[in-house]
Design a protein around this motif. Structure first.
Motif, PDB file in Angstrom:
ATOM      1  N   PHE B  80       0.832  -1.183   0.000  1.00 47.95           N
ATOM      2  CA  PHE B  80       0.000   0.000   0.000  1.00 47.95           C
ATOM      3  C   PHE B  80       0.878   1.249   0.000  1.00 47.95           C
ATOM      4  N   ASP B  83      -0.426   8.898  -0.276  1.00 44.90           N
ATOM      5  CA  ASP B  83       0.392  10.048  -0.623  1.00 44.90           C
ATOM      6  C   ASP B  83       1.591  10.121   0.327  1.00 44.90           C
ATOM      7  N   ILE B  86       2.628   9.478   4.761  1.00 51.17           N
ATOM      8  CA  ILE B  86       2.463   8.437   5.783  1.00 51.17           C
ATOM      9  C   ILE B  86       3.763   7.810   6.278  1.00 51.17           C
ATOM     10  N   LEU B  87       4.882   8.088   5.651  1.00 53.16           N
ATOM     11  CA  LEU B  87       6.124   7.583   6.245  1.00 53.16           C
ATOM     12  C   LEU B  87       6.496   8.503   7.409  1.00 53.16           C
ATOM     13  N   PRO B  88       6.829   7.915   8.573  1.00 49.05           N
ATOM     14  CA  PRO B  88       7.116   8.744   9.748  1.00 49.05           C
ATOM     15  C   PRO B  88       8.357   9.607   9.532  1.00 49.05           C
ATOM     16  N   ARG B  89       8.243  10.871   9.866  1.00 49.64           N
ATOM     17  CA  ARG B  89       9.310  11.828   9.569  1.00 49.64           C
ATOM     18  C   ARG B  89      10.566  11.584  10.408  1.00 49.64           C
ATOM     19  N   TRP B  90      10.409  10.999  11.583  1.00 53.19           N
ATOM     20  CA  TRP B  90      11.569  10.803  12.470  1.00 53.19           C
ATOM     21  C   TRP B  90      12.415   9.606  12.058  1.00 53.19           C
ATOM     22  N   LEU B  91      11.851   8.745  11.220  1.00 53.97           N
ATOM     23  CA  LEU B  91      12.551   7.511  10.855  1.00 53.97           C
ATOM     24  C   LEU B  91      13.691   7.813   9.875  1.00 53.97           C
ATOM     25  N   GLN B  95      16.895   2.825   8.881  1.00 53.03           N
ATOM     26  CA  GLN B  95      15.987   2.223   9.857  1.00 53.03           C
ATOM     27  C   GLN B  95      14.726   1.695   9.179  1.00 53.03           C
ATOM     28  N   LEU B 142      10.801   0.455  -1.102  1.00 52.85           N
ATOM     29  CA  LEU B 142      10.411  -0.525  -0.083  1.00 52.85           C
ATOM     30  C   LEU B 142       9.369  -1.484  -0.638  1.00 52.85           C
TER      31      LEU B 142
END
Lengths: 338, 286
Positions: B80, B83, B86-91, B95, B142
């Motif tokens: 899935f 837009d 949704i990827l976490p900004r801190w990652l 990682q 990914l």
């Protein structure tokens, strides 16, 4: 095996996200304490011993002796107090760490919408919540215990270095032998786990609030119990909820430990503690002298795991925690729908 | 051949708004299906239902599973991308690779690394410091490293510049898509995906108003552009839409023989965007 890898990865993920709060905080505090200890050692170990002598006098009546001729038991007591001075501070730090971590754990992912990413991977909501619970209940306490160990080893080395330069006081070797590090560490790990188990329902509640809160999880975590407690006090006139909450915070202490100076210092025999003190002597028996072992500090005698495990409050708490965790799993699954 | 996704009487309402109003559709393996609809038409609800992110009444089977109950298992074979948000900004990038490698049994780290080699993305960078285009590239790297059977894309190119949008779909087609895999995509940029779709569904007000393969679409739907003197004649053939355009009138027909329309004017296969506008306004006249 695959599940183990996955769950380890998930716990590491928690540490990546909360690196400052969980991984750095305890060690930064440890570093500050050690810096203070280096500063404080300028006073000299002898003077320091003299300072706490008064306390020792209260603790062991009639033990008033000068710092220069500390008998082994008193030196052990001094070292034990030195080693455990920071424990209260670290417990407070742990409370803060767990509190803010648990409140953020299931809220942050909804706030930044990354929950869509996490949930697009083959990880169940149950496993996610359990990993966050494990991080709060096991990983955070063990990190704090590790920081405590750093402080203990560090301050022991500092004290030994100080002793090497202090004339007339105990020698570095005497300090080393007088410090029951091994049994202290066993006791600390035990204490951390006992504490976390006792706190489990509180942590599970915070996770549920974190999963639920539309915003301000802090308010959702704190306000409902406080409001209920106030309502109880105003309508019924009792404070059952408040005292139950207080008991939930500090109640592990009287159950997991028996604070009895006589048992620790081995001044009097205590028939009840046989099962607990088995093996403690060997940990303590650094001097090799049988009499010294008997009269030495029996730190592990403080632990009363049997009493903790027999406490209905422990098991009741675990049941409440299971219900709250199930709630958090359910809420995480369906929260993002609207 | 059994359908990869099968929906029967799918319903979902938020209060009094029917996001999905008894929807039926099937998605076969090896197709690239466009789900196209205006805002609030139910696109996202349909995707969320397929991904097990929302409960619906009615029957829904994805790869033979109940998506809500079996979400975790299903996600081994379904990917899935929404837009860029949704990827976490801190990652950090490495990682993200570690995490997916740790939890996803069908993820190939080497594949993801080789996709990333082609980009400017540094492994140590935090996702929050990447541009939107790079975040999408990372997510794509990914996803493309996962042996999935169904890929769901929800407005994947939203907010990207033209260059990234173009390469997004080319990469997807060249490096990912094959007969074993199925892609379901929603977007507003109909023109952008028109040429890659094998099937198209229009959704409006919670209902599927068109569900065709692109091949039959070209056969069944025609548009003719006629001069004013022929308009009455053209109307008699029963167009479902009529638009004035630069002095002429453009009419659209369903299942009307091409020869009969050719007598009236210039016949063309309508563009998907035009067909969409015509179909949706025909179903719900303003």
């Amino acid at each position: 095996m695959n599940t183990v890898t996955a769950m380890t990865t998930q716990v590491r993920r928690e540490l990546w996200e909360h690196r400052g709060l969980l991984a750095y905080t305890p060690f930064v505090i440890a570093a500050v304490l050690l810096a203070l200890a280096i500063g404080g050692v300028g006073f000299g170990v002898g003077q320091f011993s003299a300072l706490v002598e008064g306390d020792l006098d209260d603790l062991i009546p009639g033990a008033g002796v000068s710092a220069r001729e500390l008998p082994p038991e008193l030196l052990r007591a001094v070292m034990l107090l030195t080693m455990t001075m920071s424990l209260t501070l670290f417990v407070a730090v742990l409370v803060v760490m767990i509190f803010f971590y648990a409140l953020d754990a299931l809220y942050a992912e909804r706030r930044d919408r990354s929950i869509l990413f996490w949930r697009s991977l083959p990880v169940s909501d149950l496993r996610t919540v359990l990993c966050k619970l494990v991080t709060a209940v096991l990983v955070a306490p063990l990190l704090v215990v590790a920081a405590i160990m750093v402080v203990q080893v560090g301050s022991l080395l500092i004290a030994m270095a100080g002793a090497a330069f202090t004339a007339g006081g105990p020698s570095p070797g005497e300090l080393w032998r007088a410090t029951p590090l091994g049994s202290l560490w066993v006791l600390q790990v035990y204490g951390a786990i006992a504490m976390a188990l006792w706190w489990l329902p509180l942590i599970a509640w915070l996770l549920l609030a974190s999963a639920w809160a539309p915003k301000a999880p802090l308010v959702w975590g704190v306000l409902p119990p406080v409001a209920l407690g106030l309502i109880e006090r105003m309508t019924v006139g009792t404070s059952w909820l408040f005292s139950a909450l207080g008991e939930r915070v500090i109640g592990f202490a009287p159950r997991a430990f028996e604070f009895d100076a006589r048992r620790v210092f081995g001044m009097a025999g205590d028939g009840d503690s046989v099962d607990i003190t088995i093996g403690a002597g060997s940990v303590l028996g650094n001097s090799g002298d049988a009499a010294a072992v008997e009269s030495g500090l029996n730190v592990l005698a403080l632990a009363t795991p049997g009493q903790l495990l027999a406490a209905p409050g422990l098991w009741g708490g675990l049941i409440v925690a299971a219900v709250l965790v199930a709630g958090a799993v359910y809420v995480r699954r369906y929260r993002g729908e609207s | 051949m059994s359908a990869l996704v099968s929906a029967r009487g799918l319903r979902k309402h938020y209060g009094r708004v029917h996001a999905l109003d008894g929807v039926n559709f099937d998605i076969e393996a090896g197709r690239i299906v466009g789900l196209i609809g205006p805002n609030g038409a139910g696109k996202t609800t349909a995707l969320k239902a397929i991904l097990g992110l929302t409960r619906c009444s009615g029957e829904l089977s994805v790869l033979g599973r109940d998506p809500v109950r079996d979400r975790a298992r299903l996600m081994q074979e379904v990917c899935f991308i929404a837009d860029t948000g949704i990827l976490p900004r801190w990652l950090r990038v490495h990682q993200a690779l570690d995490y997916v490698a740790g939890v996803h049994p069908r993820f190939s780290r080497e594949r993801a690394e080789s996709f990333l080699e082609r980009t400017e993305i540094r492994r140590k960078a935090r996702i929050g410091t990447l541009s939107k285009g790079m975040i999408t590239q990372l997510h794509l790297a990914l996803i493309m490293a996962i042996e999935a059977r169904l890929l769901v894309l929800d407005e994947p190119t939203l907010g990207l510049d033209l260059l990234f949008r173009r390469t997004f779909y080319t990469t997807l087609l060249n490096d990912y898509f094959d007969e074993e895999r199925t892609i379901l995509v929603t977007t507003h940029q109909v023109d952008e995906i028109e040429h890659i779709l094998t099937d198209v569904m229009f959704i409006d007000h919670g209902a599927i108003v068109l569900d065709e393969s692109m091949d039959t679409l070209a056969e069944r739907y025609l548009q003719v552009s006629v001069n004013p003197d022929r308009v009455e004649q053209a109307r008699a053939l029963g167009p479902f839409s009529e638009q004035p355009l630069m002095g002429r009138t453009v009419l659209m027909y369903q299942d009307t023989p091409r020869e009969r329309l050719a007598e009236l004017g210039e016949v063309r296969t309508p563009r998907l965007a035009d067909l969409f506008v015509a179909r949706v306004s025909a179903e719900h006249p303003a």
